[in-house]
Design an enzyme around this catalytic site. Sequence first.
Site: not given
Length: 624
Positions: A224, A308, A350
């Site tokens: 992220e 992801n 995700d």
Amino acid sequence: MIRRSLLPLCLAVAPGALLAQTLPSPTPASKVFTREQIGNSLAPPTLDKGKPRANPAAAPRDDGEWTMPAKNYAATRFSAMQEITPANAKNLKPVVTFSLGVNKGQEAAPLVKDGTMYVVTAYPNYVYALDLTKPGAPLKWKYNPKPAPASQGVACCDVVNRGGVLSNGKFIFNTLDGQTIAVDIKTGKPVWKTQLGNINIGETITMAPLVAKGKVYVGNSGGELGVRGWVAALDEGSGDVVWKAYATGPDKDVLIGDDFHPYYASDRGKDLGVKTWPADAWKIGGGNMWGWISYDPELDLILHGTGNPGPWNAEQRPGDNKWTTGIFARDPETGAAKWFYQFTPHDEHDYDAINEQILLDMPFAGKMRKVLVRIARDGYVYVMDRHTGRVLSADPYGPVNSSKGVNLKTGRLILNPAKKTKLGQVVRDICPTASGAKDWNPSSFSPKTGLIYIPHENLCMDWMNLEVNYIAGTPYVGAEVHMKPGPGGNRGVVTAWDPIRRKPAWEYKEKFPVWSGTVTTAGGLVFFGTMDGWFKALDAKSGKLVWKYKVDSGIISQPISYRGPDGHQYIAVLSGVGGWAGAVVSGPVDPRDGSAALGFVNAMSDLPKYTTAGGSLYVFALPH
């Protein structure tokens, strides 16, 4: 360097977010597909060749110890202990409690060897050794690795740690600031330390290492924040890095060479880790390995997933984005890739592919096959050939409408265009959520019942893509998400999955997402914890609740079962709510902001009414 915590920073952007939050309405059952509509298999069930079983090479006879979180290389999380049964579980009592001194999300499994229990906590990653041979299990030693405080500010989804591993007189674990450390289990002193991660670019380590063939296998976190994913092998004796394989980039970085033979055509070609991305996007493309690694001694393969791609806004990275959201089989000595399968090419939701893989020998198409079972975040139970990476069957175990099944000829997920994410447009009722039908929390397998016990969620979400720019060490997400209950309104489920019949044997519903792992026993029980603080035992055959006990905080850890020095069976678990799902309790998150914690708060705003932050070890046994 002073950093802001990632949890409130990520997606804390909704205008008017501080209005009072109420739990959103569940997504209607009519908006998701049924198992019959989207489940697929290459062959009908083989019902006359016996039950699935773990290969003895990967799951040797139970010695009563618990030295790795998954119990064994096959990741069965099965205990052969039989003292505790559905008939007497009602008599279970706590016999040891121990404060961990850390009131954050505790996701680790306690480990046991030679009469000592070892526990690693969430940041600051204390390690405790407790003497199980003495009343009350007194502390033998405590090790404080003193990780860099700034690592808390770049950790996605709480400052968790998923456990250590015991091997050759050492307790080996990772720290939030990117170290792998081996501690002498007799003295509590470090044997070696290796710095692997760089928190200045947002890189942390939260996974539990695996040891096999004299090497320690470790992966990083930070998808992220645009951190490029990798898996590394360290020499168990010295901590020196032996090899490192990236999840994006040219073949030489991914350790793809002449021995790489993926089953599906879409995974074949030169430098796909570059060509399936916009220019240079692979350098900040994620694919981090923060979950589970299995080892197949018979085929001599380590098997691990990739996370992801980044950013979440898929419109900024057209292409399949290899080698993210997939699974690699590698040579444990060299790291050379053998095969790969991508669960969700060009992932839009995700769906990290870092969940556990359970290694089984299972009847399929009339004969026993060496398979791995992946209970994936995209909502499917995948049964795959361990030799080749071919998908044999894929069936939904939770609410799914983001896809319409898996094409077993091409291997590709069939995307649902109605749930394609878009810039500036809210796409509603996407199932499963960004956290998946199941996140990292591991399932267990019982050779007694032939069932896999899946702890999972029942959530859906609304999603809108946002433009995002990359700045090293800061969130690189590009989406606004609001999660909500799935069909029926219950947010969690424990499902007993029959891998041969490709359907549930039973389901046990929970108010909140089940974010703990499960452990199953030869005594016929399944243990798991709830986010509102109940530790429960279900009858493994029927799913009937036979016992529960309220602990001091919600449970998101991995329970274990072991034989104590007195020969009796014990069950141990850590309390301490938190993690991504529990950030509304343990993190600096406003429960009125539904977009906080990457949208999870929208589905969990009522959790603070039921539990508080904590962090304790509990050990249970029958009176004796």
